[in-house]
Design a protein around this motif. Sequence first.
Motif, PDB file in Angstrom:
ATOM      1  N   LEU A  12      38.502  39.005  50.185  1.00 57.08           N
ATOM      2  CA  LEU A  12      37.629  38.715  49.089  1.00 57.08           C
ATOM      3  C   LEU A  12      38.032  37.620  48.536  1.00 57.08           C
ATOM      4  O   LEU A  12      37.014  36.677  47.977  1.00 57.08           O
ATOM      5  N   VAL A  13      39.322  37.428  48.096  1.00 61.38           N
ATOM      6  CA  VAL A  13      39.651  36.095  47.508  1.00 61.38           C
ATOM      7  C   VAL A  13      39.462  35.034  47.914  1.00 61.38           C
ATOM      8  O   VAL A  13      39.306  34.032  47.386  1.00 61.38           O
ATOM      9  N   ILE A  14      39.926  34.830  49.425  1.00 62.83           N
ATOM     10  CA  ILE A  14      39.549  34.047  50.368  1.00 62.83           C
ATOM     11  C   ILE A  14      37.975  33.521  50.155  1.00 62.83           C
ATOM     12  O   ILE A  14      37.714  32.465  50.293  1.00 62.83           O
ATOM     13  N   PHE A  20      33.666  29.099  45.854  1.00 59.10           N
ATOM     14  CA  PHE A  20      33.648  28.332  44.717  1.00 59.10           C
ATOM     15  C   PHE A  20      34.178  26.731  44.835  1.00 59.10           C
ATOM     16  O   PHE A  20      33.763  25.946  44.204  1.00 59.10           O
ATOM     17  N   PHE A  21      35.107  26.434  45.811  1.00 61.79           N
ATOM     18  CA  PHE A  21      35.440  25.434  45.885  1.00 61.79           C
ATOM     19  C   PHE A  21      34.900  24.510  46.995  1.00 61.79           C
ATOM     20  O   PHE A  21      34.684  23.105  47.054  1.00 61.79           O
ATOM     21  N   GLY A  22      34.163  25.213  47.822  1.00 61.23           N
ATOM     22  CA  GLY A  22      33.410  24.557  48.996  1.00 61.23           C
ATOM     23  C   GLY A  22      31.875  24.102  48.352  1.00 61.23           C
ATOM     24  O   GLY A  22      31.146  23.401  48.956  1.00 61.23           O
ATOM     25  N   GLY A  23      31.545  24.499  47.177  1.00 61.84           N
ATOM     26  CA  GLY A  23      30.249  24.293  46.524  1.00 61.84           C
ATOM     27  C   GLY A  23      29.078  24.927  46.944  1.00 61.84           C
ATOM     28  O   GLY A  23      28.000  24.418  46.846  1.00 61.84           O
ATOM     29  N   ILE A  29      27.054  37.160  42.805  1.00 63.69           N
ATOM     30  CA  ILE A  29      27.632  38.259  43.944  1.00 63.69           C
ATOM     31  C   ILE A  29      29.015  37.800  44.036  1.00 63.69           C
ATOM     32  O   ILE A  29      30.159  38.660  44.046  1.00 63.69           O
ATOM     33  N   ILE A  30      29.621  36.501  44.118  1.00 67.22           N
ATOM     34  CA  ILE A  30      30.691  36.135  44.332  1.00 67.22           C
ATOM     35  C   ILE A  30      31.628  36.492  43.083  1.00 67.22           C
ATOM     36  O   ILE A  30      32.986  36.908  43.272  1.00 67.22           O
ATOM     37  N   ILE A  36      36.379  42.957  42.226  1.00 68.31           N
ATOM     38  CA  ILE A  36      36.615  44.109  43.243  1.00 68.31           C
ATOM     39  C   ILE A  36      37.943  43.674  43.666  1.00 68.31           C
ATOM     40  O   ILE A  36      38.898  44.331  44.021  1.00 68.31           O
ATOM     41  N   ALA A  37      38.438  42.160  43.981  1.00 71.77           N
ATOM     42  CA  ALA A  37      39.569  42.142  44.756  1.00 71.77           C
ATOM     43  C   ALA A  37      40.588  42.198  43.810  1.00 71.77           C
ATOM     44  O   ALA A  37      41.769  42.934  44.016  1.00 71.77           O
ATOM     45  N   ILE A  38      40.604  41.975  42.449  1.00 69.31           N
ATOM     46  CA  ILE A  38      41.505  41.957  41.422  1.00 69.31           C
ATOM     47  C   ILE A  38      41.661  43.551  41.230  1.00 69.31           C
ATOM     48  O   ILE A  38      43.073  43.898  41.166  1.00 69.31           O
ATOM     49  N   ILE A  39      40.748  44.389  41.117  1.00 75.41           N
ATOM     50  CA  ILE A  39      41.079  45.647  40.895  1.00 75.41           C
ATOM     51  C   ILE A  39      41.684  46.350  41.976  1.00 75.41           C
ATOM     52  O   ILE A  39      42.652  47.167  42.020  1.00 75.41           O
TER      53      ILE A  39
END
Length: 50
Positions: A12-14, A20-23, A29-30, A36-39
């Motif tokens: 999920l982080v990837i 985010f960085f790809g524009g 939803i992101i 969710i990934a942090i949790i």
Amino acid sequence: MGNLLYTIAVILVIIWAISFFGGFYTGGIIHVLIVIAIIAIVLGVIRRAA
């Protein structure tokens, strides 16, 4: 089970970083995915410490 949560969190982080960085526009939803990934990561750390 903990290893699966960690794997899902990393994926999920990837996905978040690429969008985010790809524009790419993914809408709100992101941000849900990153929360969710942090949790999942926090739960994994707590379970390993206990």
